[in-house]
Design a protein around this motif. Structure first.
Motif, PDB file in Angstrom:
ATOM      1  N   MET A   1       0.898  -1.020   0.019  1.00 56.21           N
ATOM      2  CA  MET A   1      -0.040   0.195   0.071  1.00 56.21           C
ATOM      3  C   MET A   1       0.955   1.331  -0.009  1.00 56.21           C
ATOM      4  O   MET A   1       1.732   1.425   0.856  1.00 56.21           O
ATOM      5  CB  MET A   1      -0.896  -0.026   1.300  1.00 56.21           C
ATOM      6  CG  MET A   1      -1.923   1.223   1.198  1.00 56.21           C
ATOM      7  SD  MET A   1      -3.133   1.115   2.632  1.00 56.21           S
ATOM      8  CE  MET A   1      -4.184  -0.277   2.161  1.00 56.21           C
ATOM      9  N   ASN A   2       0.484   2.290  -0.890  1.00 58.55           N
ATOM     10  CA  ASN A   2       1.207   3.507  -0.962  1.00 58.55           C
ATOM     11  C   ASN A   2       0.945   4.391   0.379  1.00 58.55           C
ATOM     12  O   ASN A   2      -0.081   4.203   0.824  1.00 58.55           O
ATOM     13  CB  ASN A   2       0.881   4.356  -2.189  1.00 58.55           C
ATOM     14  CG  ASN A   2       1.507   3.706  -3.487  1.00 58.55           C
ATOM     15  OD1 ASN A   2       2.374   3.019  -3.192  1.00 58.55           O
ATOM     16  ND2 ASN A   2       0.576   4.032  -4.631  1.00 58.55           N
ATOM     17  N   PHE A   3       1.821   5.045   0.676  1.00 63.53           N
ATOM     18  CA  PHE A   3       1.457   5.951   1.833  1.00 63.53           C
ATOM     19  C   PHE A   3       0.368   7.156   1.811  1.00 63.53           C
ATOM     20  O   PHE A   3      -0.306   7.124   2.543  1.00 63.53           O
ATOM     21  CB  PHE A   3       2.870   6.799   2.187  1.00 63.53           C
ATOM     22  CG  PHE A   3       2.891   7.363   3.726  1.00 63.53           C
ATOM     23  CD1 PHE A   3       3.196   6.524   4.760  1.00 63.53           C
ATOM     24  CD2 PHE A   3       2.444   8.548   3.956  1.00 63.53           C
ATOM     25  CE1 PHE A   3       3.299   6.992   5.853  1.00 63.53           C
ATOM     26  CE2 PHE A   3       2.632   9.388   5.341  1.00 63.53           C
ATOM     27  CZ  PHE A   3       2.736   8.290   6.321  1.00 63.53           C
ATOM     28  N   SER A   4       0.205   7.509   0.346  1.00 65.47           N
ATOM     29  CA  SER A   4      -0.943   8.279   0.125  1.00 65.47           C
ATOM     30  C   SER A   4      -2.391   7.325   0.542  1.00 65.47           C
ATOM     31  O   SER A   4      -3.314   8.077   0.946  1.00 65.47           O
ATOM     32  CB  SER A   4      -0.846   8.691  -1.396  1.00 65.47           C
ATOM     33  OG  SER A   4      -0.945   7.505  -2.203  1.00 65.47           O
ATOM     34  N   GLY A 143       8.064   3.139  10.441  1.00 62.99           N
ATOM     35  CA  GLY A 143       8.012   1.714  10.259  1.00 62.99           C
ATOM     36  C   GLY A 143       7.273   1.844   8.815  1.00 62.99           C
ATOM     37  O   GLY A 143       7.503   0.862   7.862  1.00 62.99           O
ATOM     38  N   ALA A 144       6.160   2.459   8.832  1.00 64.41           N
ATOM     39  CA  ALA A 144       5.309   2.474   7.571  1.00 64.41           C
ATOM     40  C   ALA A 144       6.109   2.961   6.527  1.00 64.41           C
ATOM     41  O   ALA A 144       5.990   2.656   5.284  1.00 64.41           O
ATOM     42  CB  ALA A 144       3.958   2.983   7.639  1.00 64.41           C
ATOM     43  N   ILE A 145       6.710   4.144   6.494  1.00 60.90           N
ATOM     44  CA  ILE A 145       7.564   4.702   5.539  1.00 60.90           C
ATOM     45  C   ILE A 145       8.621   3.842   5.308  1.00 60.90           C
ATOM     46  O   ILE A 145       8.762   3.787   3.896  1.00 60.90           O
ATOM     47  CB  ILE A 145       8.121   6.258   6.076  1.00 60.90           C
ATOM     48  CG1 ILE A 145       7.156   7.383   6.480  1.00 60.90           C
ATOM     49  CG2 ILE A 145       9.532   6.503   5.299  1.00 60.90           C
ATOM     50  CD1 ILE A 145       6.620   7.672   5.286  1.00 60.90           C
ATOM     51  N   ILE A 149       9.227   2.158   1.083  1.00 60.63           N
ATOM     52  CA  ILE A 149      10.252   2.143   0.411  1.00 60.63           C
ATOM     53  C   ILE A 149      10.682   0.817  -0.041  1.00 60.63           C
ATOM     54  O   ILE A 149      11.095   0.603  -1.223  1.00 60.63           O
ATOM     55  CB  ILE A 149      11.556   3.142   1.012  1.00 60.63           C
ATOM     56  CG1 ILE A 149      10.947   4.630   1.290  1.00 60.63           C
ATOM     57  CG2 ILE A 149      12.746   3.011   0.420  1.00 60.63           C
ATOM     58  CD1 ILE A 149      11.662   5.378   2.129  1.00 60.63           C
ATOM     59  N   ALA A 150      10.905   0.125   1.096  1.00 64.92           N
ATOM     60  CA  ALA A 150      11.429  -1.407   0.929  1.00 64.92           C
ATOM     61  C   ALA A 150      10.499  -2.110  -0.390  1.00 64.92           C
ATOM     62  O   ALA A 150      10.940  -2.957  -1.061  1.00 64.92           O
ATOM     63  CB  ALA A 150      11.124  -2.123   2.087  1.00 64.92           C
ATOM     64  N   GLN A 151       9.139  -1.866  -0.202  1.00 62.92           N
ATOM     65  CA  GLN A 151       8.290  -2.568  -1.358  1.00 62.92           C
ATOM     66  C   GLN A 151       8.315  -1.958  -2.598  1.00 62.92           C
ATOM     67  O   GLN A 151       8.491  -2.833  -3.671  1.00 62.92           O
ATOM     68  CB  GLN A 151       6.964  -2.451  -0.736  1.00 62.92           C
ATOM     69  CG  GLN A 151       6.481  -3.233   0.494  1.00 62.92           C
ATOM     70  CD  GLN A 151       5.206  -3.237   1.165  1.00 62.92           C
ATOM     71  OE1 GLN A 151       4.535  -2.366   0.708  1.00 62.92           O
ATOM     72  NE2 GLN A 151       4.802  -4.255   1.887  1.00 62.92           N
ATOM     73  N   LYS A 152       8.686  -0.784  -2.896  1.00 67.07           N
ATOM     74  CA  LYS A 152       8.738  -0.035  -4.067  1.00 67.07           C
ATOM     75  C   LYS A 152      10.056   0.099  -4.767  1.00 67.07           C
ATOM     76  O   LYS A 152      10.343   0.134  -5.957  1.00 67.07           O
ATOM     77  CB  LYS A 152       8.234   1.398  -3.779  1.00 67.07           C
ATOM     78  CG  LYS A 152       6.728   1.476  -3.456  1.00 67.07           C
ATOM     79  CD  LYS A 152       5.873   0.958  -4.572  1.00 67.07           C
ATOM     80  CE  LYS A 152       4.313   0.862  -4.189  1.00 67.07           C
ATOM     81  NZ  LYS A 152       3.326   0.038  -4.895  1.00 67.07           N
ATOM     82  N   VAL A 153      11.053   0.040  -3.767  1.00 63.45           N
ATOM     83  CA  VAL A 153      12.454   0.205  -3.997  1.00 63.45           C
ATOM     84  C   VAL A 153      13.377  -1.013  -3.541  1.00 63.45           C
ATOM     85  O   VAL A 153      13.279  -2.199  -3.889  1.00 63.45           O
ATOM     86  CB  VAL A 153      13.183   1.328  -3.846  1.00 63.45           C
ATOM     87  CG1 VAL A 153      14.385   1.652  -4.591  1.00 63.45           C
ATOM     88  CG2 VAL A 153      12.301   2.712  -4.161  1.00 63.45           C
ATOM     89  N   SER A 154      13.960  -0.497  -2.253  1.00 63.91           N
ATOM     90  CA  SER A 154      14.666  -1.491  -1.640  1.00 63.91           C
ATOM     91  C   SER A 154      15.411  -0.529  -0.371  1.00 63.91           C
ATOM     92  O   SER A 154      15.461   0.625  -0.525  1.00 63.91           O
ATOM     93  CB  SER A 154      16.049  -2.170  -2.550  1.00 63.91           C
ATOM     94  OG  SER A 154      16.757  -2.873  -1.601  1.00 63.91           O
ATOM     95  N   ILE A 155      15.727  -1.207   0.506  1.00 63.71           N
ATOM     96  CA  ILE A 155      16.467  -0.647   1.710  1.00 63.71           C
ATOM     97  C   ILE A 155      17.957  -1.129   1.814  1.00 63.71           C
ATOM     98  O   ILE A 155      18.497  -0.740   2.565  1.00 63.71           O
ATOM     99  CB  ILE A 155      15.809  -0.967   2.982  1.00 63.71           C
ATOM    100  CG1 ILE A 155      15.640  -2.382   3.433  1.00 63.71           C
ATOM    101  CG2 ILE A 155      14.531  -0.078   3.224  1.00 63.71           C
ATOM    102  CD1 ILE A 155      15.193  -2.518   4.852  1.00 63.71           C
ATOM    103  N   SER A 156      18.518  -1.694   0.701  1.00 58.63           N
ATOM    104  CA  SER A 156      19.883  -2.087   0.697  1.00 58.63           C
ATOM    105  C   SER A 156      20.815  -1.306   0.084  1.00 58.63           C
ATOM    106  O   SER A 156      20.472  -1.003  -1.312  1.00 58.63           O
ATOM    107  CB  SER A 156      19.518  -3.833   0.130  1.00 58.63           C
ATOM    108  OG  SER A 156      20.979  -4.037  -0.374  1.00 58.63           O
ATOM    109  N   GLY A 157      21.729  -0.973   0.374  1.00 56.18           N
ATOM    110  CA  GLY A 157      22.866  -0.154  -0.386  1.00 56.18           C
ATOM    111  C   GLY A 157      23.384  -1.108  -1.686  1.00 56.18           C
ATOM    112  O   GLY A 157      23.735  -0.420  -2.578  1.00 56.18           O
TER     113      GLY A 157
END
Length: 287
Positions: A1-4, A143-145, A149-157
């Motif tokens: 789910m998007n934040f919006s 956590g939701a933010i 991001i994790a679902q749409k992009v990644s949180i991995s460098g």
């Protein structure tokens, strides 16, 4: 789910955003909202405990490239920085050096960016005396933010550069502060967007692949970006580009980053003459 979409649901249900996030998570994977809130509280208490335990300490890290930054800054009396930023900066250095020393941390969202959200939480508690339950609410929103991001992009460098690690942690810390202080979800989305835009394109270039240089000092700088973007959002400044679109843009930028700029230790400052020389010396000592 998007934040919006979470904000739309908040308006539709007439419930606070943190409650909507817990309900959304329950619908998605069956999580018990009470258990999830309790787990978040444990994370928060651990962050605060680690911050207090390591605050301004000198620590022995694996390579020795850092370890005294928190101590030095803790002895320094700032000439331009206010108390909130100073406490947050010392805490970010302290926690990041604890990570580099193989100490206990909360990876939020990753080990390499573990100093930012806890440092913000620590400063909010220590300087602003924000009640624990308000910080728990803020951490749920943060956590939701991070999840968006994790679902749409990644949180991995390694996938999208340091913008995905430090950038995400900064957006989370900024949104946590805004929500804890205002409970305003729209301002939260602007704070997160302003944070991500400020760090768009940040490469992941740890010297020798160790999470020490430039990671530790980058955490300390990033928490100040989080503070600045939170203050801007609280003042009413808006991001022209909505948060969800900024996340999409970050994804495209991450895809354009060369492989050596994504946690390989081959590009950026990791490829400088000094970095190469230091690593040859350290490897020689370790062998």
């Amino acid at each position: 789910m998007n934040f919006s979409e979470l904000i739309e649901l908040e308006h539709k249900l007439g419930q606070p955003l943190h409650e909507v996030i817990l309900l959304s998570q329950m619908m998605e994977d069956g999580s018990d909202p009470i258990e999830l809130r309790n787990k978040t509280r444990i994370f928060l208490r651990t962050m605060l405990e680690i911050s207090e335990k390591n605050f301004a300490k000198s620590q022995k890290t694996l390579t020795g490239l850092c370890g005294d930054n928190a101590f030095l800054f803790g002895q320094y009396r700032p000439q331009m920085m206010g108390e909130f930023n100073y406490i947050a900066t010392v805490a970010a250095l302290s926690i990041s050096e604890a990570n580099a020393s193989m100490g206990k941390i909360v990876a939020c969202p990753t080990a390499g960016s573990c100093g930012i959200v806890p440092a913000m939480a620590y400063a909010l508690r220590k300087v602003k005396n924000i009640p624990e339950e308000s910080l728990v609410d803020g951490l749920i929103v943060a956590g939701a933010i991070g999840t968006c991001i994790a679902q749409k992009v990644s949180i991995s460098g390694a996938v999208a550069g340091c913008q995905a690690e430090i950038g995400t942690a900064t957006a989370m810390a900024s949104s946590m502060a805004v929500y804890s202080l205002s409970k305003n979800s729209t301002k939260v989305s602007h704070a997160a967007a302003l944070s991500l835009k400020s760090l768009m394109g940040l490469v992941c270039d740890p010297v020798g692949g160790f999470v020490e240089v430039p990671c530790v000092k980058r955490n300390a700088v990033a928490v100040n970006i989080a503070i600045a973007t939170a203050e801007m959002a609280l003042s009413g400044i808006e991001s022209v580009i909505p948060f969800d679109e900024v996340v999409q843009a970050m994804s495209r930028v991450g895809g354009l980053l060369a492989e050596e700029l994504r946690e390989t230790g081959m590009g950026g400052i990791a490829s400088t003459k000094t970095a190469i020389s230091l690593m040859e010396k350290i490897r020689g000592e370790l062998l």
